[in-house]
Design a protein around this motif. Sequence first.
Motif, PDB file in Angstrom:
ATOM      1  N   GLU A  77      14.145   9.249 -21.710  1.00 39.63           N
ATOM      2  CA  GLU A  77      14.131  10.468 -22.514  1.00 39.63           C
ATOM      3  C   GLU A  77      13.534  10.198 -23.887  1.00 39.63           C
ATOM      4  OE1 GLU A  77      18.138  11.997 -22.402  1.00 39.63           O
ATOM      5  OE2 GLU A  77      17.648  13.262 -20.682  1.00 39.63           O
ATOM      6  N   LEU A  78      13.831   9.032 -24.444  1.00 39.67           N
ATOM      7  CA  LEU A  78      13.256   8.677 -25.731  1.00 39.67           C
ATOM      8  C   LEU A  78      11.741   8.563 -25.630  1.00 39.67           C
ATOM      9  CD1 LEU A  78      13.531   7.873 -28.660  1.00 39.67           C
ATOM     10  CD2 LEU A  78      14.016   5.539 -27.939  1.00 39.67           C
ATOM     11  N   ILE A  79      11.248   7.974 -24.538  1.00 39.62           N
ATOM     12  CA  ILE A  79       9.805   7.876 -24.347  1.00 39.62           C
ATOM     13  C   ILE A  79       9.177   9.266 -24.325  1.00 39.62           C
ATOM     14  CG2 ILE A  79       7.990   7.292 -22.690  1.00 39.62           C
ATOM     15  CD1 ILE A  79       9.477   4.812 -21.971  1.00 39.62           C
ATOM     16  N   PHE A  80       9.783  10.187 -23.566  1.00 41.55           N
ATOM     17  CA  PHE A  80       9.205  11.527 -23.476  1.00 41.55           C
ATOM     18  C   PHE A  80       9.311  12.278 -24.800  1.00 41.55           C
ATOM     19  CE2 PHE A  80       9.290  10.967 -18.867  1.00 41.55           C
ATOM     20  CZ  PHE A  80       8.081  11.549 -18.530  1.00 41.55           C
ATOM     21  N   THR A  81      10.338  11.990 -25.581  1.00 39.54           N
ATOM     22  CA  THR A  81      10.429  12.582 -26.915  1.00 39.54           C
ATOM     23  C   THR A  81       9.279  12.092 -27.784  1.00 39.54           C
ATOM     24  OG1 THR A  81      12.842  12.727 -26.788  1.00 39.54           O
ATOM     25  CG2 THR A  81      11.869  12.796 -28.972  1.00 39.54           C
TER      26      THR A  81
END
Length: 398
Positions: free
Chosen positions: A114-118
Motif C-alpha cells: 500500500e505504501l508503494i502504491f501511495t
Amino acid sequence: MLEQVFRDEWGRVLASLVGFLHDFDKAEDAAQEAFAIAAERWPASGVPDNPGAWLATTARNRAIDRMRRERTLAEKVLPRVLGFARAGDTPLLSASEAVMDEFDDTVIKDERLELIFTCCHPALPLEGQVALTLRALGGLETAEIARAYLVSEETMKRRLSRAKAKIKATGIPFAVPGARLLPDRLDAVLAVIYLIYNEGYRGRVDLGAEAIRLGRVLAALMPDEPEAHGLLALMTIHHARRRARFSGEDLVLLDDQDRSLWNMSEVGSGRAALDRALALGGRGAYVVQAMIASMQTRERIDWPLVAEMYRRLVALTGSPVVELNRAVAVAQAGDPAAALYAVDRLDLDGYLYFHSTRGELLRRLGREAEAGLAFRRAIELATSPPERRFLTRRLEQL
C-alpha cells in the motif's frame, strides 16, 4: 544487531505509520524516535522476542503522544490568540487528532505494498515516485538513492521534498487503488521493486528478499501482467546465485562462481515465472532481462545470443547502462575491441561499473597503463569494501 533490525523492520514500521498518520515526515520522525529508544534500552534489557512489533508500538505511541500535545496546544492557546474562546465552546480538534480517532488496530493486508502504491500516485513525477518509495520502504539513505539515479545527493533531496509536499497537499490516499487504476501505476511500482532488489544485489540480501516478496504479492495482485511475472522471474533467478557471488566478503564474478552453491530450486521457480510471462505475450524490458538471467544459468552460456538479447533491451529502454552490459556480453563472446569501442561512446563517467568494465576490456587488449587508470577511477567511485577489494586486486594483477 540494531542495524540488522533496522534493515529488516524499517519498511514495515514506517509503512504502518504512514498509513496511520498520512504524513511521511511525521511517520519518519516517529520511526526514528522508536529506533533511538531501542538503541538506548536494548543493550541493557535485551532485544524483544518480536522487535518489529515493539518498534511499531513504540513509534505509534510516540506519534499519539505528539498528537495529544498538538491538540492540547490548539485547544488552550489558539482560541486565546484568535480571541474567540468562550465558555461552552466545542474544543478544537487538530487534523492529527482526527486521524488518530479514525485509526483502528485491524491488520492491513500488506501495508508495504500500500505504501508503494501511495508513493507511486500518477500525480507525482515518475522519478519522485520511485525515489520516495526507496527512501520510505527500503530505508535507503538519500545518497544511496542518488547513486542509483546517477544524480547528486542535493538533487535527490529536492526530489524527495517535492514528492512529500505533493502527497500532503493533495491528500493522496494511503490505499491500493481500484483494479482499473492499477495499470496506470504499474511502471513505477515495478521500477521501485526492481531498484530495491538492485540495492540488495550489492550485498544487502535482506532487501533482495523483501523485493522478491513484494514481487510475488504484485504478481498475485495483477496476474495477467507479464512484466510483473517477468520482474519476479528476474529477481528470483539472480537471488538463486546469492551465496556464490561472495567468497567470505569478496566479490566473485559469474565465470568464477561455484555453481554448487546456486539454489537450483529458486532457479526453477524463476524460470516458471518467466514461462508464465512469455505465455502472457510478454516482450517487455523485465521479461527480456529475465530471459538473459535464465540464459546465464545454463551449463554453457551462449554469449552471442546474450549480446543479441541486450541489443533488444537497449532498443526497449535506451539505457546507457544496458548498453554497457551489452558490451560486456560482446566481450564474453570474443570481441573485446568491439566492446571497448561501444563503451567509449557512453557518457557514464560517474558510474563505477563503466570504469571497472573499461579497465577489464583494456586489460584484455594488453593496454595495461590505461587499464590501471580506469581501475583507479573505479576504486574512487566504489562505495562498498568488497567492491574496493575486488578492484584493488584487479589493479595489482596488471
